[in-house]
Write a protein that holds these residues in place. Structure first.
Motif, PDB file in Angstrom:
ATOM      1  N   SER A 251      26.950  48.533  28.346  1.00 35.65           N
ATOM      2  CA  SER A 251      27.438  49.716  29.048  1.00 35.65           C
ATOM      3  C   SER A 251      28.526  49.417  30.069  1.00 35.65           C
ATOM      4  N   VAL A 252      29.379  50.380  30.246  1.00 35.49           N
ATOM      5  CA  VAL A 252      30.421  50.259  31.255  1.00 35.49           C
ATOM      6  C   VAL A 252      29.815  50.450  32.643  1.00 35.49           C
TER       7      VAL A 252
ATOM      8  N   ILE B  47      36.474  50.164  16.432  1.00 31.82           N
ATOM      9  CA  ILE B  47      37.902  49.937  16.625  1.00 31.82           C
ATOM     10  C   ILE B  47      38.541  49.489  15.308  1.00 31.82           C
TER      11      ILE B  47
ATOM     12  N   PHE C 103      48.347  47.110  38.203  1.00 32.67           N
ATOM     13  CA  PHE C 103      47.328  46.182  37.699  1.00 32.67           C
ATOM     14  C   PHE C 103      47.961  45.117  36.797  1.00 32.67           C
TER      15      PHE C 103
ATOM     16  N   ASN D  66      27.899  41.013  29.339  1.00 30.51           N
ATOM     17  CA  ASN D  66      28.304  42.411  29.285  1.00 30.51           C
ATOM     18  C   ASN D  66      29.553  42.580  28.420  1.00 30.51           C
TER      19      ASN D  66
ATOM     20  N   ALA E 110      29.180  47.208  33.761  1.00 34.51           N
ATOM     21  CA  ALA E 110      30.454  46.571  34.101  1.00 34.51           C
ATOM     22  C   ALA E 110      30.894  46.990  35.505  1.00 34.51           C
TER      23      ALA E 110
ATOM     24  N   PHE F  10      38.769  55.554  32.355  1.00 32.99           N
ATOM     25  CA  PHE F  10      38.914  55.831  30.925  1.00 32.99           C
ATOM     26  C   PHE F  10      37.635  55.723  30.123  1.00 32.99           C
TER      27      PHE F  10
ATOM     28  N   ARG G 142      31.548  47.622  20.162  1.00 30.74           N
ATOM     29  CA  ARG G 142      32.633  48.555  19.875  1.00 30.74           C
ATOM     30  C   ARG G 142      33.584  48.094  18.793  1.00 30.74           C
TER      31      ARG G 142
ATOM     32  N   PHE H  94      28.310  39.191  33.730  1.00 32.64           N
ATOM     33  CA  PHE H  94      29.615  39.784  33.450  1.00 32.64           C
ATOM     34  C   PHE H  94      30.092  39.395  32.044  1.00 32.64           C
TER      35      PHE H  94
ATOM     36  N   VAL I  17      42.446  41.745  25.621  1.00 38.42           N
ATOM     37  CA  VAL I  17      42.221  41.578  27.063  1.00 38.42           C
ATOM     38  C   VAL I  17      40.810  41.066  27.324  1.00 38.42           C
TER      39      VAL I  17
ATOM     40  N   ALA J 188      47.619  47.322  25.608  1.00 37.51           N
ATOM     41  CA  ALA J 188      46.600  48.329  25.905  1.00 37.51           C
ATOM     42  C   ALA J 188      47.158  49.459  26.767  1.00 37.51           C
TER      43      ALA J 188
ATOM     44  N   PHE K  66      31.532  44.542  38.584  1.00 35.09           N
ATOM     45  CA  PHE K  66      32.836  44.530  39.266  1.00 35.09           C
ATOM     46  C   PHE K  66      32.629  44.631  40.772  1.00 35.09           C
TER      47      PHE K  66
ATOM     48  N   ILE L  33      39.484  37.089  28.804  1.00 35.47           N
ATOM     49  CA  ILE L  33      38.652  36.748  29.970  1.00 35.47           C
ATOM     50  C   ILE L  33      37.598  35.728  29.566  1.00 35.47           C
TER      51      ILE L  33
ATOM     52  N   PHE M  82      39.353  43.128  40.964  1.00 32.71           N
ATOM     53  CA  PHE M  82      38.091  43.744  40.533  1.00 32.71           C
ATOM     54  C   PHE M  82      38.047  45.229  40.911  1.00 32.71           C
TER      55      PHE M  82
ATOM     56  N   VAL N 212      42.888  46.082  23.661  1.00 33.53           N
ATOM     57  CA  VAL N 212      41.720  46.013  24.538  1.00 33.53           C
ATOM     58  C   VAL N 212      40.864  44.788  24.203  1.00 33.53           C
TER      59      VAL N 212
ATOM     60  N   CYS O 128      29.500  44.302  24.817  1.00 30.00           N
ATOM     61  CA  CYS O 128      30.320  45.515  24.748  1.00 30.00           C
ATOM     62  C   CYS O 128      31.348  45.393  23.636  1.00 30.00           C
TER      63      CYS O 128
END
Ligand code: HEM
Lengths: 454, 277
Positions: free
Chosen positions: A16-17, A96, B191, A84, A20, B237, A92, A81, A171, A397, A24, A175, B227, A168, A88
């Motif tokens: 889940s966001v 996509i 960003f 997650n 996230a 979004f 997804r 993190f 990105v 993105a 964060f 990480i 962050f 996306v 995630c």
């Protein structure tokens, strides 16, 4: 069933966001602690200077706050993190990929005609004429169409930038790549440092983790010469060390390093980081111009030193000093070509000494120890790859979109053909709206096929 | 003419321009807006000349480095970037009232530079003699400029949404939905540059010290900032946050920027203390 449900709940939570956002903000807030409490070797001094009790210090240490970025709970947060992010992404990815590969002809006509951008026209041309006219016109605008039929409808579809939906993923993966690089670096690499006086060598360096242990290099590193250049106001402008790498006593590499320009050997990098004046010791270089032969000496004042191959003897007999610096040196110099001579030379300077048919260049300067930082980090290329992918991915993105258009041709009453022109974009909708409007306009103005609104 | 003179003129002219933009907001006289834009554009040219001249002066003094090496120079560059970014927005959205929330940042930054930081040109210590450093400072400050504008817009949003009045001062502000959209786009832009800034900084550190990341306070604060904005973007979004909440995040994010940029140098210590000069 219920265990399945539980598993799904956990999966949904990890994907889940919401989680996230929680990490964060928690990471951001937690990171502040380490910027306020000095970390590592500074921690103890700080606690003392504040007059905090040993019990307080103990508690802070148990919480890992003396080295919090490596504490179990901070590393735990970073792991959460990463998990997650991984879950995630896995969650997804299928959707996509489906959107990237989607066959736009397979969409039902009723869905196509409801796309956010739409125009409806009629034309007196035949179905076949209309079809070829639109194909050509759209191709001329840079949209290559595919053709399909659906009942009595003819569908032309085209798209651009389907792959940009992968930005996306780029990105998020980048990480993880950076984390992988950091883990490789901290488990397989090391950081160290060493103070190497001119003329000496070492096969080990001190570990930089504060443990004072020694790390073997697997080869020998020698510093031949260190040079300091200053601005007029005395601040250091540049410092440079002549380093030599030796394997089994044989020279295999030689490089003059300076700040921002290190020496790399077998993946181990030596950075110029500091220097130290060695009071009372001096480095001398004598070069015989004719033969080009040169030799380094590391000497102290008041003694004679010899260069047997050239039959040269020399020494420092006097100095002009401003403690701890020596400004000038008075040199005694002798060789078989005549009587000994004495001369002054500025610190760091070179003077020619003419002896019979020979000329020697005589350089003298104060001796230094060069301070080197040593790093072996096999993970750094993962980190750099991650950084590159992140920047590309962010660009894709944020600034690129997947745009799709359709033309649906349907036989209508009176032998006419109904034309539906539709389009959609997943991002930058305003930009696409303008593009779509311009395309519609130029289709309307085209003479090869007459379009009317009614 | 020295760079100091040009930058001094710049400071005063941005003050006047800020006044004009705020005047436009209050009195809604179109002429004031035109005047403000013209003055800001001219000042921007003077400022650009000042920055270039300062670079030339450093070469004349034998040091030769881009004017991005200390607090004074980076504040000037921040101000410059803010103006260029604002002009982009003014052009794109054809709205001058935004200037009332952006140009004051350009002025404040210049004022701060000239009041509290020595403007002498100094030679660089060896660790700073790297092209990566300049790439780092530039990318960071372009990002910061965008965040400053986003913060101004956030304030604008909150002010407007607080009042339900259809008349008067606030009616001249753009629609809430438009402000919200510009805030989002501005944060996105910032960003990307902040990410590039952190990355170039890491590359520089690695080339100078052999460690791309050492959790020094400045680095850590730039990550905290990152962050905060990452959270703002994701909240928007994927969870549909918008309006007031994003406006607040734009403000909180910029406070974090200011702390990264300013607070760290004075309140905390670390590798980056070069900037405190
Ligand atoms: C600091 C780390 C992160 C960065 C820089 C980042 C960056 C991004 C970017 C640039 C986008 C695309 C925005 C757009 O489409 O306009 C995105 C989307 C997204 N991110 Fe992240 N992200 C990060 C961490 C995470 C984490 C930990 C999660 C965990 C759930 C996550 C979940 C998502 C989701 C669900 C989307 C939407 C994807 C979609 O549109 O299909 N992100 N992220």
């Amino acid at each position: 069933m219920s265990s399945d449900k539980k598993k799904n709940d956990l999966w949904a939570f990890l994907a889940s966001v919401k989680l996230a956002l929680f990490t964060f903000f928690t990471l951001a807030a937690a990171s502040i602690i380490g910027t306020v409490l000095p970390q590592g070797s500074e921690f103890h001094r700080f606690v003392h200077s504040r007059g905090w009790s040993p019990a307080t210090e103990k508690v802070l240490q148990v919480l890992g706050l003396d080295d919090m970025y490596h504490s179990w709970w901070f590393v735990g947060l970073l792991s959460l993190f990463s998990i997650n992010l991984i879950v995630c992404t896995i969650d997804r990815l299928p959707n996509i990929l489906r959107l990237v590969r989607l066959d736009n002809l397979g969409l039902g006509v009723d869905r196509i005609v409801k796309m956010p951008q739409r125009r409806e026209w009629f034309t007196a041309a035949s179905l076949a004429e209309a079809e070829s006219a639109f194909r050509e016109k759209l191709a001329a605008m840079g949209w290559k169409t595919a053709r399909g039929e659906h009942g009595s409808h003819v569908i032309l579809s085209a798209q651009k930038g389907a792959w940009t939906r992968l930005g996306v993923i780029g990105v998020h993966t980048s990480i993880l790549l950076i984390f992988v690089g950091a883990i490789i670096g901290s488990s397989l690499g090391f950081k160290g440092n060493i103070m190497l006086p001119e003329g000496t060598s070492s096969t080990k360096v001190y570990a930089a983790d504060g443990s004072n242990s020694m790390i073997p290099l697997g080869f020998e590193l020698r510093c031949d010469w260190f040079e300091l250049e200053r601005y007029d106001n005395g601040t250091p402008k540049d410092y440079r060390s002549q380093l030599v790498v030796l394997e089994d006593g044989r020279e295999v590499m030689r490089k003059a390093i300076e700040v921002n320009d290190p020496l790399v050997y077998k993946g181990i990098t030596f950075y110029q980081s500091s220097f130290q004046l060695l009071d009372g010791s001096f480095s001398v270089r004598i070069t015989d111009r004719a033969s080009g032969k040169s030799r380094l000496f590391h000497i102290r004042p008041g003694r004679e030193f010899k260069w047997p191959e050239a039959s040269v003897g020399f020494g420092i007999v006097n100095q002009q000093r401003v403690y701890p610096m020596s400004l000038r040196h008075k040199i005694w110099f002798n060789d078989p070509a005549g009587d000994p001579v004495q001369f002054w030379v500025n610190d760091g300077g070179t003077v020619p000494v003419v002896r019979g048919g020979k000329t020697y260049d005589f350089t003298i300067k104060q001796m230094y120890a060069t301070g080197l930082q040593v790093a072996y980090d096999p993970g750094v290329w993962w980190v750099y790859a991650g950084c590159t992918i992140m920047l590309l991915g962010l660009y894709v993105a944020f600034f690129m979109s997947h745009r799709r258009i359709w033309v649906v041709l349907t036989p209508a009453d009176g032998g006419r053909v109904k034309v539906n022109f539709n389009g959609t974009a997943n991002k930058n909708r305003v930009g696409f709206e303008n593009l779509f409007a311009r395309m519609a306009e130029s289709l309307e103005e085209d003479d090869s096929i007459k379009l009317t609104r009614e | 003419m020295t760079s100091s003179t040009l930058l001094g003129i710049t400071t005063i002219a941005y003050l006047v321009a800020s006044g004009l933009y705020i005047g436009l907001l209050v009195f809604r006289a179109k002429k004031l807006g035109t005047l403000a834009t013209v003055l800001t554009a001219l000042t921007f040219l003077v400022q650009t000349a000042g920055i270039v001249l300062r670079w030339i002066e450093s070469h004349r003094m034998g040091y030769g480095h881009p004017p991005l090496s200390n607090m004074y120079e980076s504040l000037v560059f921040f101000s410059w970037s803010t103006v260029i970014f604002y002009f982009g927005l003014e052009f794109k959205f054809k709205n001058r009232i935004l200037g009332a929330f952006a140009i004051p940042f350009a002025f404040l930054s210049m004022a701060l530079a000239s009041m509290f930081h020595p403007d002498e040109i100094r030679p660089l210590v060896p660790a700073l003699q790297s092209n990566w450093l300049f790439a780092h400072v530039m990318t960071c400050f372009v990002g910061y400029a965008a965040f400053a504008v986003a913060c101004g817009l956030g304030v604008m949003y909150l002010v407007k949404s607080k009042s339900q009045k259809k008349e008067g001062l606030l009616a001249s502000l753009p629609d809430l939905r438009v402000i919200d959209d510009i805030i989002h786009k501005t944060i996105v832009f910032g960003f990307l540059w902040l990410s590039a800034g952190i990355i170039t900084g890491a590359i520089w550190a690695n080339s100078a010290w052999g460690t791309y990341w050492s959790w020094d306070p400045k680095e850590t604060w730039s990550l905290i900032t990152w962050f905060v904005y990452a959270a703002a973007l994701h909240a928007r979004f994927t969870r549909g946050w918008g309006g007031t909440r994003i406006a607040w995040l734009a403000i909180i994010g910029f406070i974090s920027v200011i702390f990264t940029y300013y607070g760290v140098n004075f309140l905390l210590s670390g590798l980056h203390s070069y900037g405190s000069g």
